[in-house]
Scaffold this active site. Sequence first.
Site, PDB file in Angstrom:
ATOM      1  CB  CYS A  97      -0.976  -0.045   1.175  1.00  0.00           C
ATOM      2  SG  CYS A  97      -2.455   0.884   0.816  1.00  0.00           S
ATOM      3  CG  HIS A 197      -4.959  -3.763   3.146  1.00  0.00           C
ATOM      4  ND1 HIS A 197      -5.118  -2.769   2.218  1.00  0.00           N
ATOM      5  CD2 HIS A 197      -6.091  -3.778   3.869  1.00  0.00           C
ATOM      6  CE1 HIS A 197      -6.289  -2.204   2.387  1.00  0.00           C
ATOM      7  NE2 HIS A 197      -6.917  -2.801   3.376  1.00  0.00           N
TER       8      HIS A 197
END
Lengths: 248, 540
Positions: A97, A197
């Site tokens: 991310c 994630h």
Amino acid sequence: MSTNGPVVRLGHLYPDHLNIYADRGNIAVFQRRLEWRGLALDVVEVGLGDEIPEDCNLYYLGGGQDRDQLMVAQDLVGKADSLRRAAEGGAAVLAVCGGYQLMGHSYVAANGEEMAGTALLDLETTAGTDRLIGDVVLSVDLDGATGTVVGYENHAGRTRLGSECAPLGRVHKGHGNNGEDGFEGAVSGRCVGTYLHGPLLPKNPWLADTVLRWALDHSGANIELEPLDDTLERSAHATAVARAGLKR
Amino acid sequence: MTAQIRWTERIDAHAMKRLSPPGWLAATIARAAGRLSRRLGRGGGTTLPGLMLNRLRPQAIAEMASAVPNGVILLSGTNGKTTTARLVRAALDASGARVVANTAGSNLERGVATALLHAEDPDIALFEVDEAALGALVTQTRPRVVVLMNLFRDQLDRYGELEHLAQSWRAVVAELDPETTLVYNADDPAVAEVGAEHPNSVCYGIEDPFVGREHRSHAADNTDCRRCDAPLQYRMVTIGHLGRWECPSCGLTRPQPDVRATNVEFQGMDGQQLTISTPGEPDRGQTDRQTLEPYRGQTDRQTLEPYRGQTDRQTLEPYRGQTDRQTPEPDRGQTDRQTLEPIGVSVDVSLRLPGLPNTYNAVAAAAAALAVGLAPETIAEALGRRRAAFGRAEHIGVGEARVTTLLAKNPAGANENLHMVLNESHPLHLLILLNDRTADGQDVSWIWDVDYELLLDQDRLASVTLGGTRAHDLALRFRYAGADAARMAVVPEPAAALDTALQACGPTGRLYVLPTYTAMLDFRAVLANRGLVREFWEDQ
């Protein structure tokens, strides 16, 4: 549980600032999957102002809020060489991310402000007007193995890859790097970046083991990773694929 | 059905008073839709009428709210809204006020509109408000009191980053009417920084040094100074990033609470004792109270005249039994601060709600109730009468087994529930239910920020049953926390999960159920099917 075997040294970069999407889950997966095989993980936490040790076998960067990511970017820019030297020496890097964005050349915010990255991966990110959010399923070819990878994405950045790195996978469900080209993540050598994630590794144990194999190799240990009983992992993975409306 | 019809006629009459003719038509249609929904078994209609009303007449909330003679109290924060609203409600009820409130967690505009639509000649309004809906509702209701409770990491897919929510609250506070009393949590650095900007504010906090922890939990956010970005230091941590914080770099410090909880004594799952006080009490001798300006400029409200000049409501007696407080004594030969009732009060509360989150809820509720002029004794007594809101430390008998439900939808709430459960003396049987519907958050990565390891480190886990739409994610969470597979069962479907968990805990055992929001509703439906609880829209 015996952990007398070889030790993998992990540099966890900015755990206090890049931890928003349960990044400690990924660290726990590295740790347990080594411990269950009689190996050990030594975690070195690297915070703002700390030097990045170059002797780690594996580096991890997670995601952070915009404010935290900016603080990290300013700190990291002067230390990128340490990380780059370690990666060039064969250490593995997993960046998720915000950490993924920091692996590129730059991140251009919505107001046009540019934040320099480490340039370990040949990519650039520009903030979009809306966020790309939701479940993701990828098919991934990595290090000679093929499999699906499941996760969750939530990012405003639109990431475009240059010619020096390859995408991590092809998107079957979700948005991926930019919502347009059908690819997600980036790989160059042993450096892997992804928006996924959930956290990433618990439901994708083969990906975790691939990264651990690289790290073990870098450590000089000549060890084959024994298979583990991944019944729960497989079942969670299959559930995620099925919920995405895709057949396994 | 007779009672139902009479009730409907009554509310028609009141709605006419508050809405203009086109608004009345919209209200009639909206209420009919709610009744139809209920009759068709499509739920309690806690939001549908308001949703329709807002569509048909966007100014309806503003019109109805402005007609509430003693104004509107809005209450927002990540955790504790429902319980705190129930506590404030209890105090208002005890004062004799007729209260309109949004129960059953319908805390968006539609829920507020529905509540106002069904209100029966209310004296005062009390709404819990979704963190992201606060701005719109402040604009529409022009509140008399706004309570900002806390900002925890929560549902990133829905609310976005905490930082953005804090910024939106800052904008809300900047736009507040200076007359509005802002009640805020001094212990939350993000909230305190926002709250301190408002001229007419009251802050609350926990002052008891014995309830704190030494370390922040992993899930703590807001841990850098809002002003200078340096890491904050804590003399005491209560929940997540809450506590006695200070910035060693620029000196920004937690404000001294105007309303505070002290002498906190937890009594397991059954409740707690605490003292709620305001500074200035003789034997507590807090003289340097320069930050305290809680009720300055509010003296006209102390007389409890109808708020905002609602002259047609002069006969109203919203605060019956409060006559002894209606004439503050300004001439005690002291400074103007002395006129700020209530100062220097100290009341003991026997709260029937367990744990630190409820300590905060109680002191927040007391601060809000004081801000509208209720007597401390009335507040203390009312807080002590209130039982848990549904799913929040609620005890239910299932045969001879005792089932305690502890709702949590984010790491801070879930960690507090674990601490409460760990304080129990017996082996722990848990049923954890994780859903990923919109109201729960579709991103379940937050379970990795919950410190389930505490259960295993202390070897307290006798059994854990994992259910809900994301039961498999919980299974991996526990596997990587190091849980023994033999003590774990993965049963997604809630009724079957309950059976499995009850079997594990035994017929006379104690089971702790830890659900997310919609999982809690599913679980309640299972219990209701078995005749064990009422359906939630009947539960006041």
